[in-house]
Design a protein around this motif. Structure first.
Motif, PDB file in Angstrom:
ATOM      1  N   SER A   1       0.836  -1.202   0.000  1.00  0.00           N
ATOM      2  CA  SER A   1       0.000   0.000   0.000  1.00  0.00           C
ATOM      3  C   SER A   1       0.871   1.253   0.000  1.00  0.00           C
ATOM      4  N   PHE A   2       1.897   1.262   0.829  1.00  0.00           N
ATOM      5  CA  PHE A   2       2.824   2.391   0.889  1.00  0.00           C
ATOM      6  C   PHE A   2       3.443   2.663  -0.483  1.00  0.00           C
ATOM      7  N   LEU A   3       3.927   1.618  -1.134  1.00  0.00           N
ATOM      8  CA  LEU A   3       4.559   1.781  -2.445  1.00  0.00           C
ATOM      9  C   LEU A   3       3.570   2.289  -3.482  1.00  0.00           C
ATOM     10  N   ASP A   4       2.348   1.777  -3.446  1.00  0.00           N
ATOM     11  CA  ASP A   4       1.357   2.236  -4.416  1.00  0.00           C
ATOM     12  C   ASP A   4       0.935   3.680  -4.153  1.00  0.00           C
ATOM     13  N   VAL A   5       0.868   4.087  -2.897  1.00  0.00           N
ATOM     14  CA  VAL A   5       0.574   5.498  -2.589  1.00  0.00           C
ATOM     15  C   VAL A   5       1.706   6.371  -3.127  1.00  0.00           C
ATOM     16  N   TYR A   6       2.928   5.944  -2.918  1.00  0.00           N
ATOM     17  CA  TYR A   6       4.080   6.694  -3.422  1.00  0.00           C
ATOM     18  C   TYR A   6       4.025   6.822  -4.940  1.00  0.00           C
TER      19      TYR A   6
ATOM     20  N   ALA B   1       1.416   6.397  -7.014  1.00  0.00           N
ATOM     21  CA  ALA B   1       0.211   7.064  -7.509  1.00  0.00           C
ATOM     22  C   ALA B   1       0.145   8.529  -7.091  1.00  0.00           C
ATOM     23  N   GLY B   2       0.774   8.869  -5.975  1.00  0.00           N
ATOM     24  CA  GLY B   2       0.728  10.235  -5.483  1.00  0.00           C
ATOM     25  C   GLY B   2      -0.515  10.550  -4.675  1.00  0.00           C
ATOM     26  N   SER B   3      -1.388   9.546  -4.505  1.00  0.00           N
ATOM     27  CA  SER B   3      -2.577   9.759  -3.682  1.00  0.00           C
ATOM     28  C   SER B   3      -3.088   8.428  -3.144  1.00  0.00           C
ATOM     29  N   ILE B   4      -3.751   8.511  -2.018  1.00  0.00           N
ATOM     30  CA  ILE B   4      -4.305   7.308  -1.395  1.00  0.00           C
ATOM     31  C   ILE B   4      -5.467   6.773  -2.218  1.00  0.00           C
ATOM     32  N   SER B   5      -6.302   7.647  -2.745  1.00  0.00           N
ATOM     33  CA  SER B   5      -7.452   7.211  -3.547  1.00  0.00           C
ATOM     34  C   SER B   5      -7.018   6.469  -4.805  1.00  0.00           C
ATOM     35  N   LYS B   6      -6.028   7.010  -5.510  1.00  0.00           N
ATOM     36  CA  LYS B   6      -5.532   6.341  -6.721  1.00  0.00           C
ATOM     37  C   LYS B   6      -4.888   5.003  -6.379  1.00  0.00           C
ATOM     38  N   ALA B   7      -4.158   4.958  -5.279  1.00  0.00           N
ATOM     39  CA  ALA B   7      -3.537   3.696  -4.855  1.00  0.00           C
ATOM     40  C   ALA B   7      -4.604   2.667  -4.517  1.00  0.00           C
ATOM     41  N   ALA B   8      -5.667   3.091  -3.847  1.00  0.00           N
ATOM     42  CA  ALA B   8      -6.761   2.175  -3.511  1.00  0.00           C
ATOM     43  C   ALA B   8      -7.386   1.597  -4.772  1.00  0.00           C
ATOM     44  N   ASN B   9      -7.598   2.442  -5.772  1.00  0.00           N
ATOM     45  CA  ASN B   9      -8.145   1.950  -7.043  1.00  0.00           C
ATOM     46  C   ASN B   9      -7.219   0.942  -7.694  1.00  0.00           C
ATOM     47  N   ARG B  10      -5.929   1.208  -7.692  1.00  0.00           N
ATOM     48  CA  ARG B  10      -4.951   0.279  -8.282  1.00  0.00           C
ATOM     49  C   ARG B  10      -4.919  -1.055  -7.535  1.00  0.00           C
TER      50      ARG B  10
ATOM     51  N   GLN C   1     -10.243   3.112   0.099  1.00  0.00           N
ATOM     52  CA  GLN C   1      -9.339   4.184   0.503  1.00  0.00           C
ATOM     53  C   GLN C   1      -9.056   4.143   2.006  1.00  0.00           C
ATOM     54  N   PRO C   2     -10.076   3.889   2.864  1.00  0.00           N
ATOM     55  CA  PRO C   2      -9.773   3.787   4.295  1.00  0.00           C
ATOM     56  C   PRO C   2      -8.805   2.645   4.631  1.00  0.00           C
ATOM     57  N   ALA C   3      -8.860   1.555   3.877  1.00  0.00           N
ATOM     58  CA  ALA C   3      -7.937   0.439   4.119  1.00  0.00           C
ATOM     59  C   ALA C   3      -6.496   0.860   3.807  1.00  0.00           C
ATOM     60  N   VAL C   4      -6.313   1.559   2.689  1.00  0.00           N
ATOM     61  CA  VAL C   4      -4.965   2.031   2.333  1.00  0.00           C
ATOM     62  C   VAL C   4      -4.468   3.029   3.373  1.00  0.00           C
ATOM     63  N   SER C   5      -5.332   3.943   3.791  1.00  0.00           N
ATOM     64  CA  SER C   5      -4.954   4.903   4.838  1.00  0.00           C
ATOM     65  C   SER C   5      -4.535   4.185   6.108  1.00  0.00           C
ATOM     66  N   SER C   6      -5.277   3.158   6.469  1.00  0.00           N
ATOM     67  CA  SER C   6      -4.967   2.376   7.665  1.00  0.00           C
ATOM     68  C   SER C   6      -3.610   1.697   7.543  1.00  0.00           C
ATOM     69  N   HIS C   7      -3.305   1.170   6.361  1.00  0.00           N
ATOM     70  CA  HIS C   7      -2.008   0.515   6.149  1.00  0.00           C
ATOM     71  C   HIS C   7      -0.870   1.515   6.329  1.00  0.00           C
TER      72      HIS C   7
ATOM     73  N   GLN D   1      -1.590  16.667  -3.449  1.00  0.00           N
ATOM     74  CA  GLN D   1      -0.786  15.489  -3.725  1.00  0.00           C
ATOM     75  C   GLN D   1      -0.002  15.121  -2.472  1.00  0.00           C
ATOM     76  N   LEU D   2       0.292  13.844  -2.324  1.00  0.00           N
ATOM     77  CA  LEU D   2       1.110  13.398  -1.200  1.00  0.00           C
ATOM     78  C   LEU D   2       2.580  13.462  -1.584  1.00  0.00           C
ATOM     79  N   LYS D   3       3.390  13.908  -0.670  1.00  0.00           N
ATOM     80  CA  LYS D   3       4.828  13.981  -0.884  1.00  0.00           C
ATOM     81  C   LYS D   3       5.509  13.078   0.125  1.00  0.00           C
ATOM     82  N   LEU D   4       6.448  12.285  -0.341  1.00  0.00           N
ATOM     83  CA  LEU D   4       7.210  11.385   0.516  1.00  0.00           C
ATOM     84  C   LEU D   4       8.112  12.191   1.442  1.00  0.00           C
ATOM     85  N   MET D   5       8.100  11.837   2.714  1.00  0.00           N
ATOM     86  CA  MET D   5       8.965  12.497   3.686  1.00  0.00           C
ATOM     87  C   MET D   5      10.354  11.855   3.628  1.00  0.00           C
TER      88      MET D   5
END
Length: 74
Positions: free
Chosen positions: A11-16, A18-27, A32-38, A61-65
């Protein structure tokens, strides 16, 4: 237990990527709440914030820290 870490890392890699939790969830084909939880579980495990929200002109957009190197301890 180790499988849950792999799911969280996926999930972390897909968020990175995709740049967003919603797009990662779709992939990933999960909610989306499951990806956020991960991601939040990984943040709790490492004690680090992994992403920050960057507000763009028309979207956000989400930015990697800089802290994901702590993921290597898993």
């Amino acid at each position: 237990m180790k499988n849950s870490y792999l799911v969280q890392l996926r999930s972390f890699l897909d968020v990175y990527r995709a740049g967003s939790i919603s797009k990662a969830a779709n992939r990933l084909g999960i909610s989306q709440p499951a990806v956020s939880s991960h991601v939040h579980s990984l943040e709790s495990l490492t004690g680090c914030v992994l992403f920050t929200v960057v507000h763009m002109e028309l979207h956000r957009q989400l930015k990697l820290m800089n802290s994901p190197s702590k993921l290597a301890i898993i």
